[in-house]
Write a protein that holds these residues in place. Sequence first.
Motif, PDB file in Angstrom:
ATOM      1  N   PHE A 202     -12.836   6.359   2.823  1.00 27.51           N
ATOM      2  CA  PHE A 202     -12.887   6.690   4.127  1.00 27.51           C
ATOM      3  C   PHE A 202     -12.278   5.457   5.043  1.00 27.51           C
ATOM      4  O   PHE A 202     -11.592   5.627   5.955  1.00 27.51           O
ATOM      5  N   TYR A 203     -12.452   4.320   4.376  1.00 34.31           N
ATOM      6  CA  TYR A 203     -11.780   3.022   5.107  1.00 34.31           C
ATOM      7  C   TYR A 203     -10.494   3.234   5.070  1.00 34.31           C
ATOM      8  O   TYR A 203      -9.683   2.901   6.340  1.00 34.31           O
ATOM      9  N   ILE A 204      -9.890   3.478   3.917  1.00 30.10           N
ATOM     10  CA  ILE A 204      -8.378   3.532   3.789  1.00 30.10           C
ATOM     11  C   ILE A 204      -7.697   4.572   4.534  1.00 30.10           C
ATOM     12  O   ILE A 204      -6.768   4.416   5.238  1.00 30.10           O
ATOM     13  N   LEU A 205      -8.347   5.669   4.927  1.00 28.03           N
ATOM     14  CA  LEU A 205      -7.758   6.985   5.680  1.00 28.03           C
ATOM     15  C   LEU A 205      -7.781   6.273   7.051  1.00 28.03           C
ATOM     16  O   LEU A 205      -7.265   6.824   7.900  1.00 28.03           O
ATOM     17  N   ASP A 206      -8.619   5.426   7.332  1.00 32.29           N
ATOM     18  CA  ASP A 206      -8.634   5.036   8.866  1.00 32.29           C
ATOM     19  C   ASP A 206      -7.768   3.742   9.127  1.00 32.29           C
ATOM     20  O   ASP A 206      -7.768   3.187  10.219  1.00 32.29           O
ATOM     21  N   MET A 207      -7.114   3.148   8.019  1.00 34.02           N
ATOM     22  CA  MET A 207      -6.461   1.929   8.138  1.00 34.02           C
ATOM     23  C   MET A 207      -5.070   2.318   8.864  1.00 34.02           C
ATOM     24  O   MET A 207      -4.627   3.476   8.805  1.00 34.02           O
ATOM     25  N   PRO A 208      -4.401   1.417   9.444  1.00 31.49           N
ATOM     26  CA  PRO A 208      -2.847   1.672  10.090  1.00 31.49           C
ATOM     27  C   PRO A 208      -2.237   1.953   8.857  1.00 31.49           C
ATOM     28  O   PRO A 208      -2.168   1.539   7.597  1.00 31.49           O
ATOM     29  N   GLN A 209      -1.083   2.951   9.179  1.00 31.02           N
ATOM     30  CA  GLN A 209      -0.206   3.457   8.168  1.00 31.02           C
ATOM     31  C   GLN A 209       0.681   2.181   7.207  1.00 31.02           C
ATOM     32  O   GLN A 209       0.541   2.525   6.156  1.00 31.02           O
TER      33      GLN A 209
ATOM     34  N   LEU B 107     -10.433  -4.562   2.077  1.00 31.28           N
ATOM     35  CA  LEU B 107     -11.286  -3.254   2.130  1.00 31.28           C
ATOM     36  C   LEU B 107     -12.803  -3.759   2.144  1.00 31.28           C
ATOM     37  O   LEU B 107     -13.083  -4.868   1.919  1.00 31.28           O
ATOM     38  N   PRO B 108     -13.655  -2.941   2.881  1.00 32.87           N
ATOM     39  CA  PRO B 108     -15.195  -3.478   3.021  1.00 32.87           C
ATOM     40  C   PRO B 108     -15.934  -3.580   1.908  1.00 32.87           C
ATOM     41  O   PRO B 108     -15.699  -2.865   0.889  1.00 32.87           O
TER      42      PRO B 108
ATOM     43  N   LYS C 236      -3.341   9.122   2.884  1.00 28.48           N
ATOM     44  CA  LYS C 236      -3.180   8.599   4.313  1.00 28.48           C
ATOM     45  C   LYS C 236      -2.088   9.710   4.728  1.00 28.48           C
ATOM     46  O   LYS C 236      -2.171   9.929   5.900  1.00 28.48           O
TER      47      LYS C 236
ATOM     48  N   LYS D 251      -1.083 -11.526  -3.670  1.00 20.77           N
ATOM     49  CA  LYS D 251      -0.812 -10.540  -2.761  1.00 20.77           C
ATOM     50  C   LYS D 251      -1.610  -9.275  -2.765  1.00 20.77           C
ATOM     51  O   LYS D 251      -2.326  -8.869  -1.920  1.00 20.77           O
TER      52      LYS D 251
ATOM     53  N   GLN E 131      -0.599  -0.841   6.782  1.00 22.86           N
ATOM     54  CA  GLN E 131      -1.616  -1.415   6.048  1.00 22.86           C
ATOM     55  C   GLN E 131      -1.636  -0.964   4.773  1.00 22.86           C
ATOM     56  O   GLN E 131      -1.858  -1.192   3.718  1.00 22.86           O
ATOM     57  N   VAL E 132      -1.685   0.619   4.793  1.00 19.84           N
ATOM     58  CA  VAL E 132      -1.672   1.465   3.556  1.00 19.84           C
ATOM     59  C   VAL E 132      -0.825   1.378   2.665  1.00 19.84           C
ATOM     60  O   VAL E 132      -0.971   1.246   1.653  1.00 19.84           O
ATOM     61  N   GLU E 133       0.440   1.532   3.245  1.00 19.44           N
ATOM     62  CA  GLU E 133       1.667   1.340   2.573  1.00 19.44           C
ATOM     63  C   GLU E 133       1.665  -0.178   1.932  1.00 19.44           C
ATOM     64  O   GLU E 133       2.055  -0.179   0.563  1.00 19.44           O
ATOM     65  N   GLU E 134       1.174  -1.098   2.644  1.00 18.15           N
ATOM     66  CA  GLU E 134       1.360  -2.489   2.096  1.00 18.15           C
ATOM     67  C   GLU E 134       0.385  -2.756   0.724  1.00 18.15           C
ATOM     68  O   GLU E 134       0.735  -2.972  -0.396  1.00 18.15           O
ATOM     69  N   LEU E 135      -0.742  -1.936   0.811  1.00 17.43           N
ATOM     70  CA  LEU E 135      -1.894  -2.054  -0.101  1.00 17.43           C
ATOM     71  C   LEU E 135      -1.130  -1.198  -1.333  1.00 17.43           C
ATOM     72  O   LEU E 135      -1.361  -1.786  -2.554  1.00 17.43           O
TER      73      LEU E 135
ATOM     74  N   LEU F  90     -12.110  15.605   8.292  1.00 15.77           N
ATOM     75  CA  LEU F  90     -10.885  14.877   7.848  1.00 15.77           C
ATOM     76  C   LEU F  90     -10.475  16.276   6.635  1.00 15.77           C
ATOM     77  O   LEU F  90     -11.343  16.572   5.739  1.00 15.77           O
TER      78      LEU F  90
ATOM     79  N   ILE G 235      -3.484   6.679  -2.804  1.00 14.49           N
ATOM     80  CA  ILE G 235      -3.610   6.152  -1.683  1.00 14.49           C
ATOM     81  C   ILE G 235      -2.627   6.557  -0.458  1.00 14.49           C
ATOM     82  O   ILE G 235      -3.111   7.072   0.523  1.00 14.49           O
ATOM     83  N   ILE G 236      -1.468   6.750  -1.116  1.00 15.74           N
ATOM     84  CA  ILE G 236      -0.342   7.093  -0.066  1.00 15.74           C
ATOM     85  C   ILE G 236      -0.607   8.543   0.318  1.00 15.74           C
ATOM     86  O   ILE G 236      -0.578   8.854   1.447  1.00 15.74           O
TER      87      ILE G 236
ATOM     88  N   GLU H   8      -4.701  -8.197  -0.604  1.00 15.73           N
ATOM     89  CA  GLU H   8      -4.776  -6.632   0.239  1.00 15.73           C
ATOM     90  C   GLU H   8      -6.112  -6.032  -0.061  1.00 15.73           C
ATOM     91  O   GLU H   8      -6.656  -5.491   0.699  1.00 15.73           O
TER      92      GLU H   8
END
Lengths: 198, 198
Positions: A31-38, B18-19, B52, B10, A40-44, B64, B48-49, B14
């Motif tokens: 749920f944290y990932i779903l809340d992250m900016p697009q 995460l929390p 999102k 990196k 940032q998710v792509e970078e992860l 969601l 992940i992608i 990344e």
Amino acid sequence: MDYYSGYISKLIEELSILPGIGAKTASRLAFYILDMPQEQVEELSQSIIDAKKNVKYCKKCFTLTDQDICPICASKDRDHKTIMVVENTKDMAAYEKVGEYKGVYHVLHGAINPLMGIGQNDIKLKELFERLKDDVDEVIIATNSSVEGEATAMYISKVVKPLGIKISRIASGVPVGGDLECIDNVTLLRALQGRVQI
Amino acid sequence: MDYYSGYISKLIEELSILPGIGAKTASRLAFYILDMPQEQVEELSQSIIDAKKNVKYCKKCFTLTDQDICPICASKDRDHKTIMVVENTKDMAAYEKVGEYKGVYHVLHGAINPLMGIGQNDIKLKELFERLKDDVDEVIIATNSSVEGEATAMYISKVVKPLGIKISRIASGVPVGGDLECIDNVTLLRALQGRVQI
């Protein structure tokens, strides 16, 4: 997990594979990932793929690196005649953080563990012995102070000693700042046996 | 972090975002990922992608979901005149796991928290009040039993009461299996105040 959208369930399931991440933590992370900016998710996501794709073993010391020969093995400032044997790249990084060691490393990627079916051919031991054919002054064994680490150290020492190469083991004893009453018996005994004159 | 290849650093960096994942855990996870089979790494990264990209808010209840209208809001078997207000999708899932509740939900995505600068316009309250224009029998407030959850409950009740809609709050008290001596004073007081005749 049917209470969530399939994509969320899938993400939770994938995150649960990671060590130390149970179902609760996985869902918190998802749920944290779903809340992250697009971005940032792509970078992860990309950093996961990139690391897996580009990181390989150094051809000399078998540490994880993105080059054929890792920076330490390639460095002219290091003493290539002294090899510290560690169980994994993290242990190597621990000694690099200290910064005092000027030799090179050899990463075994594990330790001999008969109970788990890990024998001497399952870790990079053959590759270590191969390296000893070059001009090597000393092998420092820095495997963990566990049963497996000690067994591996013993095995290496048995093979290396007849070659006439100096072989040593990092000291075992009371950690700095450690409180004697909190330390286990084996460590206390080791500290006593390994006492040095002052 | 200079002790590792750039790709590993990196990845660790990344993962540290995460929390609950500190530097140590992040490096443990990173090395675990590097050790995973290629397909599994790709699946993790893709999940992940995908999550999102495909997960969005249900247009009715704001949970969601990967559909325009979530399965619960779309279901004919649910009582659409009863709305349970929860703080997030996980809380909704908690009640769905129980399986007894037959009404629908409204997900606020937070609670009023002036200290953190979260006001009534920052969570899905306007959208809740909009839904009350339809035929609604009861609003059940199931926000958390925290200061913020209680403040949010109070605010909703103030707005909804004048509309003549039945409004209720889930009971607060001693959890089942809870040991009285381990329970905080406020909960004990609430349990006493909320006592029911047997």
